[in-house]
Design a protein around this motif. Structure first.
Motif, PDB file in Angstrom:
ATOM      1  N   SER A   1       3.928  15.008  -6.985  1.00  0.00           N
ATOM      2  CA  SER A   1       5.260  14.526  -7.365  1.00  0.00           C
ATOM      3  C   SER A   1       6.138  14.336  -6.136  1.00  0.00           C
ATOM      4  O   SER A   1       6.899  13.362  -6.040  1.00  0.00           O
ATOM      5  N   LEU A   2       6.040  15.268  -5.178  1.00  0.00           N
ATOM      6  CA  LEU A   2       6.820  15.142  -3.945  1.00  0.00           C
ATOM      7  C   LEU A   2       6.328  13.958  -3.108  1.00  0.00           C
ATOM      8  O   LEU A   2       7.134  13.254  -2.479  1.00  0.00           O
ATOM      9  N   ILE A   3       5.019  13.734  -3.101  1.00  0.00           N
ATOM     10  CA  ILE A   3       4.477  12.553  -2.405  1.00  0.00           C
ATOM     11  C   ILE A   3       5.019  11.282  -3.049  1.00  0.00           C
ATOM     12  O   ILE A   3       5.414  10.329  -2.362  1.00  0.00           O
ATOM     13  N   SER A   4       5.053  11.271  -4.376  1.00  0.00           N
ATOM     14  CA  SER A   4       5.595  10.118  -5.089  1.00  0.00           C
ATOM     15  C   SER A   4       7.057   9.892  -4.722  1.00  0.00           C
ATOM     16  O   SER A   4       7.476   8.760  -4.469  1.00  0.00           O
ATOM     17  N   GLY A   5       7.842  10.976  -4.679  1.00  0.00           N
ATOM     18  CA  GLY A   5       9.247  10.853  -4.311  1.00  0.00           C
ATOM     19  C   GLY A   5       9.433  10.370  -2.885  1.00  0.00           C
ATOM     20  O   GLY A   5      10.297   9.527  -2.602  1.00  0.00           O
ATOM     21  N   ALA A   6       8.599  10.884  -1.956  1.00  0.00           N
ATOM     22  CA  ALA A   6       8.706  10.499  -0.552  1.00  0.00           C
ATOM     23  C   ALA A   6       8.335   9.033  -0.346  1.00  0.00           C
ATOM     24  O   ALA A   6       9.025   8.293   0.372  1.00  0.00           O
ATOM     25  N   THR A   7       7.255   8.598  -0.983  1.00  0.00           N
ATOM     26  CA  THR A   7       6.850   7.198  -0.825  1.00  0.00           C
ATOM     27  C   THR A   7       7.804   6.259  -1.565  1.00  0.00           C
ATOM     28  O   THR A   7       8.003   5.115  -1.145  1.00  0.00           O
TER      29      THR A   7
ATOM     30  N   GLU B   1      -2.089  16.102 -13.278  1.00  0.00           N
ATOM     31  CA  GLU B   1      -2.188  17.497 -12.882  1.00  0.00           C
ATOM     32  C   GLU B   1      -1.185  18.385 -13.619  1.00  0.00           C
ATOM     33  O   GLU B   1      -1.394  19.599 -13.738  1.00  0.00           O
ATOM     34  N   GLY B   2      -0.083  17.798 -14.088  1.00  0.00           N
ATOM     35  CA  GLY B   2       0.939  18.571 -14.794  1.00  0.00           C
ATOM     36  C   GLY B   2       1.369  17.859 -16.051  1.00  0.00           C
ATOM     37  O   GLY B   2       0.638  17.809 -17.039  1.00  0.00           O
ATOM     38  N   ASP B   3       2.554  17.273 -16.022  1.00  0.00           N
ATOM     39  CA  ASP B   3       3.029  16.481 -17.150  1.00  0.00           C
ATOM     40  C   ASP B   3       4.049  15.473 -16.657  1.00  0.00           C
ATOM     41  O   ASP B   3       4.532  15.543 -15.517  1.00  0.00           O
ATOM     42  N   ALA B   4       4.381  14.510 -17.524  1.00  0.00           N
ATOM     43  CA  ALA B   4       5.258  13.409 -17.131  1.00  0.00           C
ATOM     44  C   ALA B   4       6.674  13.878 -16.829  1.00  0.00           C
ATOM     45  O   ALA B   4       7.317  13.390 -15.894  1.00  0.00           O
ATOM     46  N   ALA B   5       7.186  14.838 -17.608  1.00  0.00           N
ATOM     47  CA  ALA B   5       8.569  15.278 -17.429  1.00  0.00           C
ATOM     48  C   ALA B   5       8.760  15.945 -16.065  1.00  0.00           C
ATOM     49  O   ALA B   5       9.680  15.604 -15.311  1.00  0.00           O
ATOM     50  N   ALA B   6       7.888  16.898 -15.725  1.00  0.00           N
ATOM     51  CA  ALA B   6       8.009  17.601 -14.447  1.00  0.00           C
ATOM     52  C   ALA B   6       7.822  16.635 -13.286  1.00  0.00           C
ATOM     53  O   ALA B   6       8.569  16.680 -12.295  1.00  0.00           O
ATOM     54  N   THR B   7       6.831  15.750 -13.385  1.00  0.00           N
ATOM     55  CA  THR B   7       6.574  14.796 -12.306  1.00  0.00           C
ATOM     56  C   THR B   7       7.776  13.885 -12.079  1.00  0.00           C
ATOM     57  O   THR B   7       8.165  13.625 -10.936  1.00  0.00           O
ATOM     58  N   THR B   8       8.381  13.402 -13.155  1.00  0.00           N
ATOM     59  CA  THR B   8       9.524  12.506 -13.030  1.00  0.00           C
ATOM     60  C   THR B   8      10.719  13.218 -12.412  1.00  0.00           C
ATOM     61  O   THR B   8      11.376  12.686 -11.508  1.00  0.00           O
ATOM     62  N   VAL B   9      11.007  14.424 -12.889  1.00  0.00           N
ATOM     63  CA  VAL B   9      12.170  15.160 -12.375  1.00  0.00           C
ATOM     64  C   VAL B   9      11.982  15.508 -10.899  1.00  0.00           C
ATOM     65  O   VAL B   9      12.885  15.306 -10.077  1.00  0.00           O
ATOM     66  N   ILE B  10      10.797  16.021 -10.531  1.00  0.00           N
ATOM     67  CA  ILE B  10      10.546  16.367  -9.131  1.00  0.00           C
ATOM     68  C   ILE B  10      10.591  15.115  -8.257  1.00  0.00           C
ATOM     69  O   ILE B  10      11.146  15.127  -7.148  1.00  0.00           O
ATOM     70  N   GLY B  11      10.014  14.038  -8.742  1.00  0.00           N
ATOM     71  CA  GLY B  11      10.029  12.787  -7.979  1.00  0.00           C
ATOM     72  C   GLY B  11      11.427  12.263  -7.744  1.00  0.00           C
ATOM     73  O   GLY B  11      11.685  11.559  -6.757  1.00  0.00           O
TER      74      GLY B  11
ATOM     75  N   ILE C   1       0.834  -1.216   0.000  1.00  0.00           N
ATOM     76  CA  ILE C   1       0.000   0.000   0.000  1.00  0.00           C
ATOM     77  C   ILE C   1       0.863   1.258   0.000  1.00  0.00           C
ATOM     78  O   ILE C   1       0.710   2.138  -0.854  1.00  0.00           O
ATOM     79  N   LEU C   2       1.795   1.353   0.953  1.00  0.00           N
ATOM     80  CA  LEU C   2       2.604   2.563   1.070  1.00  0.00           C
ATOM     81  C   LEU C   2       3.754   2.604   0.076  1.00  0.00           C
ATOM     82  O   LEU C   2       4.130   3.668  -0.420  1.00  0.00           O
ATOM     83  N   GLY C   3       4.347   1.448  -0.193  1.00  0.00           N
ATOM     84  CA  GLY C   3       5.548   1.416  -1.018  1.00  0.00           C
ATOM     85  C   GLY C   3       5.314   1.185  -2.489  1.00  0.00           C
ATOM     86  O   GLY C   3       6.218   1.381  -3.300  1.00  0.00           O
ATOM     87  N   ILE C   4       4.112   0.730  -2.863  1.00  0.00           N
ATOM     88  CA  ILE C   4       3.852   0.461  -4.281  1.00  0.00           C
ATOM     89  C   ILE C   4       2.605   1.200  -4.766  1.00  0.00           C
ATOM     90  O   ILE C   4       2.662   1.970  -5.732  1.00  0.00           O
ATOM     91  N   MET C   5       1.464   0.986  -4.098  1.00  0.00           N
ATOM     92  CA  MET C   5       0.223   1.594  -4.587  1.00  0.00           C
ATOM     93  C   MET C   5       0.283   3.123  -4.544  1.00  0.00           C
ATOM     94  O   MET C   5      -0.004   3.793  -5.546  1.00  0.00           O
ATOM     95  N   ILE C   6       0.664   3.692  -3.408  1.00  0.00           N
ATOM     96  CA  ILE C   6       0.670   5.152  -3.289  1.00  0.00           C
ATOM     97  C   ILE C   6       1.750   5.764  -4.182  1.00  0.00           C
ATOM     98  O   ILE C   6       1.562   6.852  -4.740  1.00  0.00           O
ATOM     99  N   VAL C   7       2.888   5.081  -4.341  1.00  0.00           N
ATOM    100  CA  VAL C   7       3.919   5.575  -5.257  1.00  0.00           C
ATOM    101  C   VAL C   7       3.342   5.723  -6.660  1.00  0.00           C
ATOM    102  O   VAL C   7       3.490   6.767  -7.307  1.00  0.00           O
ATOM    103  N   GLN C   8       2.670   4.683  -7.135  1.00  0.00           N
ATOM    104  CA  GLN C   8       2.147   4.711  -8.493  1.00  0.00           C
ATOM    105  C   GLN C   8       0.970   5.672  -8.631  1.00  0.00           C
ATOM    106  O   GLN C   8       0.868   6.414  -9.618  1.00  0.00           O
ATOM    107  N   TYR C   9       0.069   5.668  -7.638  1.00  0.00           N
ATOM    108  CA  TYR C   9      -1.087   6.563  -7.714  1.00  0.00           C
ATOM    109  C   TYR C   9      -0.657   8.026  -7.699  1.00  0.00           C
ATOM    110  O   TYR C   9      -1.132   8.831  -8.520  1.00  0.00           O
ATOM    111  N   SER C  10       0.261   8.386  -6.807  1.00  0.00           N
ATOM    112  CA  SER C  10       0.709   9.783  -6.727  1.00  0.00           C
ATOM    113  C   SER C  10       1.475  10.174  -7.993  1.00  0.00           C
ATOM    114  O   SER C  10       1.383  11.317  -8.462  1.00  0.00           O
ATOM    115  N   TYR C  11       2.218   9.220  -8.569  1.00  0.00           N
ATOM    116  CA  TYR C  11       2.935   9.490  -9.823  1.00  0.00           C
ATOM    117  C   TYR C  11       1.948   9.778 -10.950  1.00  0.00           C
ATOM    118  O   TYR C  11       2.086  10.766 -11.690  1.00  0.00           O
ATOM    119  N   PHE C  12       0.913   8.941 -11.068  1.00  0.00           N
ATOM    120  CA  PHE C  12      -0.089   9.151 -12.109  1.00  0.00           C
ATOM    121  C   PHE C  12      -0.887  10.427 -11.860  1.00  0.00           C
ATOM    122  O   PHE C  12      -1.286  11.119 -12.805  1.00  0.00           O
TER     123      PHE C  12
END
Length: 301
Positions: free
Chosen positions: A164-170, A98-108, A82-93
């Motif tokens: 993106s920051l949530i994705s990076g943190a998780t 909300e923005g775009d793939a490039a910004a999300t990936t770099v911030i993450g 839940i915390l290490g896989i589901m939330i990582v993927q959900y927050s990434y998507f």
């Protein structure tokens, strides 16, 4: 396997992960399905495919045997699922939506800096000079990326930054928490079970998997092939195979291809343009990932 082959496999994994983010961005333009639904479908289908890989690798029987001996391990698998896989993927998507793939990936990819700060707090020690420099450079890079150098405005939506920051943190949590589980379970079995648990945890919020056929339309089937087939199965398989033949430092350095590839895909596919200060920010984030690993590899830390 040769060293070059291992490097190429990790490069392939990073490129496929970047491609999956770009495919998700395109998917949203072609489908009415929302990120939580895409997350659930990806988790369930990927889980089934990883169970097949686990059976092929011989890890399925061993994993089931360990769980029979100690059913309490399921709690730890659920936490990671839940915390290490589901939330990582959900927050990434969500970040991509909300923005775009490039910004999300770099911030993450500020997750290495987050890990440095977490370990410093946990072990009650000050970061080394290289670690402190990593955090400062990463924060400066994200600042330039999201503002374009103009503190009075945001060039990336705030919601994208937060997700993106949530994705990076998780993702940081996902790198630290399952270390003890990897000593017990085959990587494919661990991913299969945790992705299954992650998908099940979303059932109270969505039953998108029951209508999985609606995801595969003329305009989206290629996106899903990239997201699930290439960005999950091929990427994890190549990464794990290459990991066996490379040091952790070499793997971390090589995997930085993902934010680079994501930016290139954004430019090629979506005609995304970055101002000079945003480009400097992207370079700083990549430098923050590379520098400590290069120093460690050459014995300077």
């Amino acid at each position: 396997m040769s060293h070059l082959s291992a490097v190429l496999l990790v490069l392939l994994a990073g490129t496929m992960w970047a491609a999956s983010g770009t495919a998700a961005q395109h998917f949203y333009t072609q489908s009415a399905h929302v990120p939580i639904e895409l997350t659930q479908v990806r988790l369930f289908i990927s889980s089934a495919l990883f169970f097949l890989l686990s059976w092929w690798s011989g890890g399925l029987r061993r994993g089931i045997r360990f769980l029979r001996r100690d059913p309490r391990l399921l709690v730890q698998l659920a936490i990671h699922g839940i915390l290490g896989i589901m939330i990582v993927q959900y927050s990434y998507f969500m970040g991509i939506a909300e923005g775009d793939a490039a910004a999300t990936t770099v911030i993450g990819y500020t997750s290495p800096a987050m890990m440095i700060l977490y370990l410093a707090v946990r072990w009650r020690r000050l970061p080394s000079t290289a670690e402190a420099g990593t955090v400062i450079v990463a924060v400066a890079g994200v600042f330039l990326l999201v503002t374009g150098g103009d503190i009075g405005r945001l060039s990336v939506p705030m919601s994208c930054i937060v997700w993106s920051l949530i994705s990076g943190a998780t993702f940081t949590f996902a790198m630290l928490y399952p270390v003890h589980l990897l000593r017990l379970f085959d990587r494919f079995f661990l991913l299969a079970v945790c992705m299954l648990i992650g998908g099940i945890s979303l059932l109270p919020m969505t039953q998108a998997i029951a209508d999985v056929g609606s995801f595969f339309t003329t305009g989206t089937w290629l996106d899903l092939l990239v997201i699930i087939g290439f960005g999950t199965i091929v990427a994890f398989f190549a990464f794990n195979l290459g990991l066996r033949w490379l040091s952790p430092e070499e793997t971390a350095i090589t995997a930085t291809i993902e934010p680079v590839a994501s930016v290139i895909f954004a430019w090629l596919i979506f005609d995304t343009h970055f101002v000079m200060m945003q480009i400097v920010g992207i370079v700083l984030v990549i430098a923050a990932i590379l520098t400590p690993n290069v120093l460690r590899k050459w014995g300077y830390t």
